[in-house]
Design an enzyme around this catalytic site. Structure first.
Site, PDB file in Angstrom:
ATOM      1  CE  LYS A 254      -3.029   2.737   3.121  1.00 18.82           C
ATOM      2  NZ  LYS A 254      -3.871   2.769   4.324  1.00 18.82           N
ATOM      3  CG  ASP A 259      -5.385   8.083   4.596  1.00 20.17           C
ATOM      4  OD1 ASP A 259      -6.317   8.671   4.019  1.00 20.17           O
ATOM      5  OD2 ASP A 259      -5.540   7.108   5.362  1.00 20.17           O
ATOM      6  CE  LYS A 266      -6.341   9.053   8.036  1.00 19.63           C
ATOM      7  NZ  LYS A 266      -6.958   8.011   8.873  1.00 19.63           N
ATOM      8  CG  ASP A 277      -1.723   5.513   4.952  1.00 15.77           C
ATOM      9  OD1 ASP A 277      -1.547   4.494   5.649  1.00 15.77           O
ATOM     10  OD2 ASP A 277      -2.815   5.802   4.430  1.00 15.77           O
ATOM     11  CG  ASP A 336      -9.674   7.711   6.852  1.00 14.68           C
ATOM     12  OD1 ASP A 336      -8.621   7.636   6.173  1.00 14.68           O
ATOM     13  OD2 ASP A 336      -9.699   7.974   8.065  1.00 14.68           O
ATOM     14  CD  GLU A 338      -6.551   5.236   2.687  1.00 12.61           C
ATOM     15  OE1 GLU A 338      -7.505   5.299   3.486  1.00 12.61           O
ATOM     16  OE2 GLU A 338      -5.370   5.098   3.048  1.00 12.61           O
ATOM     17  NE  ARG A 340     -10.524  -1.182   4.432  1.00 13.84           N
ATOM     18  CZ  ARG A 340     -11.080  -1.313   5.640  1.00 13.84           C
ATOM     19  NH1 ARG A 340     -12.226  -1.946   5.779  1.00 13.84           N
ATOM     20  NH2 ARG A 340     -10.473  -0.834   6.704  1.00 13.84           N
TER      21      ARG A 340
HETATM   22  N1  BES Z   1      -3.954   4.813   7.008  1.00 10.42           N
HETATM   23  C1  BES Z   1      -5.033   4.561   7.883  1.00 10.42           C
HETATM   24  C2  BES Z   1      -4.673   3.610   9.030  1.00 10.42           C
HETATM   25  C3  BES Z   1      -3.639   4.101  10.004  1.00 10.42           C
HETATM   26  C4  BES Z   1      -4.038   4.678  11.199  1.00 10.42           C
HETATM   27  C5  BES Z   1      -2.307   3.942   9.765  1.00 10.42           C
HETATM   28  C6  BES Z   1      -3.099   5.111  12.101  1.00 10.42           C
HETATM   29  C7  BES Z   1      -1.360   4.372  10.671  1.00 10.42           C
HETATM   30  C8  BES Z   1      -1.755   4.957  11.849  1.00 10.42           C
HETATM   31  C9  BES Z   1      -6.195   3.935   7.113  1.00 10.42           C
HETATM   32  O1  BES Z   1      -6.295   4.317   5.788  1.00 10.42           O
HETATM   33  C10 BES Z   1      -7.450   4.361   7.786  1.00 10.42           C
HETATM   34  O2  BES Z   1      -7.735   5.520   7.772  1.00 10.42           O
HETATM   35  N2  BES Z   1      -8.173   3.415   8.362  1.00 10.42           N
HETATM   36  C11 BES Z   1      -9.372   3.686   9.037  1.00 10.42           C
HETATM   37  C12 BES Z   1     -10.377   2.659   8.625  1.00 10.42           C
HETATM   38  C13 BES Z   1     -11.779   2.979   9.055  1.00 10.42           C
HETATM   39  C14 BES Z   1     -12.299   4.168   8.308  1.00 10.42           C
HETATM   40  C15 BES Z   1     -12.633   1.764   8.795  1.00 10.42           C
HETATM   41  C16 BES Z   1      -9.094   3.630  10.533  1.00 10.42           C
HETATM   42  O3  BES Z   1      -8.287   2.815  10.951  1.00 10.42           O
HETATM   43  O4  BES Z   1      -9.656   4.450  11.255  1.00 10.42           O
HETATM   44 ZN    ZN Z   2      -4.547   4.930   4.853  1.00  9.37          ZN
HETATM   45 MN    MN Z   3      -7.422   6.114   5.557  1.00 10.18          MN
END
Ligand code: BES
Ligand code: ZN
Ligand code: MN
Length: 489
Positions: A254, A259, A266, A277, A336, A338, A340
């Site tokens: 990824k 992000d 966010k 990210d 968010d 994204e 996946r």
């Molecule tokens: N890049 C983030 C996950 C992340 C969070 C990486 C903290 C490193 C540190 C990912 O794209 C994300 O935003 N995931 C969301 C998913 C949710 C919307 C289902 C999350 O973990 O809040």
């Molecule tokens: Zn992300």
């Molecule tokens: Mn995200």
């Protein structure tokens, strides 16, 4: 890129100890036995070494710990580092010794008197991994890093033993540089350029641009990048060091260079951390570099999806339905989630084109994995016990934390969509597992697959075993070993 420190290997020369500048390190085993160099240092310092090792601090020190004597009398060195280490130490003890020496070294030179230690190469590995700093964006002229002279009884042998680990350390540093780099400097374009440059090392590197991705039907990946001014890209790196025609191992990353969350924006606090990210793509790139540098006898393909997740008038909206390369439709509930969406298309592409013998994807995928495992372990998900075990074994041997998590039908059910084949989020419970279930929908039945959620380990706010705060390079060592132990004849 940040260059690893340089090492030279030489015969032990006791008479050079008194005049050596910078730092001098000697090894002393638990029994307090001094080798010939330590004995000389003791004599020069009028018995300071002996007094140190007869004291309580040495008794309490663990294998690999270092006790330093500053400005030792009778020596030109600024410090004498006394390392508590057996002549036949464990790998992790020897690495620890190297790490501790690197922390003390700073910009000074180091003479390491390794004698006939059986794990001199692991001491060197620890030193090389820990001697890292990211000062690209400091305007002050960086002082050159110190160099290490390893004095030992068989310098040619030790030098040969160190060749592969030093190649891997360079891969780790390459990953850390990518992960530490801010998003205005590491765009999808400059990321792809850094990878293209690795053709010098004998890798075959292709950069697929948006028009080609559209032709391939990567509607899922493209939906993530469409709000950004930086073009989405997929980079394919092939290392063909194995048998001709043998199917490769595939590493998928990824690579979200930043992000913001997109329209599902966010919160401001901590958003700056999302420069990391692209950590999964960073690790894949570092492994490919390591394999090329050490000329691994295996076929491995690395495929990374490089995109930027931004809000704009062109961005994907919550509720939009996109079509993946596989053909399945996805309702984007949360923009968010994204990562996946990117991986779905890259994984499908890699299986479609290369029919890999196994596939490992790496992603900073979920905040939930940090809640579950903190910063000590990456989450490991797999559809194949044997494949998974060989990875866990490699990670353990390298001291990289990894913990297996479950998959299951009930979790998959949480991705059911009213209007499309699936939605991209499964709700708050088991957030890391439903993310993995989403990915598994893009894994072919007969492809052994491992998903590594590295959100908690890719970049951290404190020192770790091998790295100063910031990017760790977690995974490069383990995946390099996975290749070495299972795919190199
Ligand atoms: N890049 C983030 C996950 C992340 C969070 C990486 C903290 C490193 C540190 C990912 O794209 C994300 O935003 N995931 C969301 C998913 C949710 C919307 C289902 C999350 O973990 O809040
Ligand atoms: Zn992300
Ligand atoms: Mn995200």
């Amino acid at each position: 890129m940040t260059q690893p420190i340089s090492f030279t290997f030489a015969e032990t020369e006791v008479d050079a100890i008194a005049g050596a500048e910078g730092r001098v390190a000697v090894l002393v085993d638990e029994g307090g036995r001094l080798d010939i160099v330590a004995r000389r240092a003791n004599r020069l310092t009028k018995g300071a070494v002996k007094r140190l090792i007869e004291g309580e601090r040495f008794a309490k020190a663990k294998p690999g710990d270092v006790l330093s004597l500053a400005y030792p009398v009778g020596m030109a060195a600024e410090a004498l580092d006394v390392v508590k280490l057996a002549r036949r130490p464990k790998v992790e003890e020897a690495r620890k010794a190297g790490v501790e020496l690197a922390k003390r070294m700073g910009k000074a030179d180091l003479v390491l008197a390794a004698g006939s230690n059986t794990r001199s190469d692991e001491i060197v590995t620890g030193l090389a991994l820990r001697a890292y700093g990211f000062d690209t964006h400091k305007t002050a002229e960086p002082e050159p890093r110190g160099a290490v002279t390893v004095m030992c009884s068989k310098p040619d042998e030790v030098k040969a033993d160190c060749a592969a680990p030093l190649a891997v350390a360079e891969g780790v540093h390459f990953t850390r540089d990518l992960v530490n780099e801010p998003a205005n400097h590491l765009t999808t374009t400059s990321f792809a350029e850094r990878l293209k440059d690795m053709e010098n090392l004998g890798l075959k590197v292709e950069v697929l641009e948006e028009a080609e991705l559209e032709k391939l039907g990567m509607g899922s990946l493209l939906s993530v990048g469409q709000g950004s001014d930086s073009p989405s890209k997929v980079v394919v790196m092939q290392w063909l060091g194995g048998k001709k025609g043998e199917k490769p191992l595939a590493l998928i990353g990824k690579g979200v260079v930043f992000d913001t969350g997109g329209i599902s924006l966010k919160p401001a606090a901590g958003m700056e951390d999302m420069t990391m990210d692209m950590g999964g793509a960073g690790v894949v790139s570092g492994v490919m570099r390591a394999l090329a540098l050490r000329k691994a006898k295996a076929n491995v393909v690395g495929v990374v999806g490089l995109v930027e997740n931004m809000p704009s008038g062109r961005a994907t909206r919550p509720g939009d339905v996109v079509t993946s390369m596989k053909g399945d439709t996805i309702e984007v509930i949360n923009t968010d989630a994204e990562g996946r969406l990117v991986l779905a298309d890259v994984m499908w592409y890699a299986q479609d084109r290369f029919e890999p013998v196994g596939m490992v994807d790496l992603a900073t995928l979920t905040g939930a994995i940090i809640i579950g495992l903190g910063h000590e372990n990456a989450g490991v998900f797999s559809n194949n016990d044997d494949f998974c075990k060989s990875f866990l074994k490699a990670a353990e041997a390298e001291g990289e934390g990894a913990w297996r998590m479950p998959l299951g039908q009930a979790y998959d059910g949480m991705l059911k969509s009213r209007i499309a084949d699936m939605k991209n989020v499964g709700g708050r419970p088991a957030g890391s597992i439903t993310a993995a279930q989403f990915l598994q929908r893009f894994v072919k039945e007969d492809t052994p697959w491992i998903h590594l959620d590295i959100a908690g380990v890719a970049s951290v706010k404190t020192d770790t075993a091998y790295a100063p705060e910031g990017a760790t390079g977690w995974g490069v060592l383990a995946l390099n070993r996975l290749v070495a132990d299972n795919y190199e004849g």
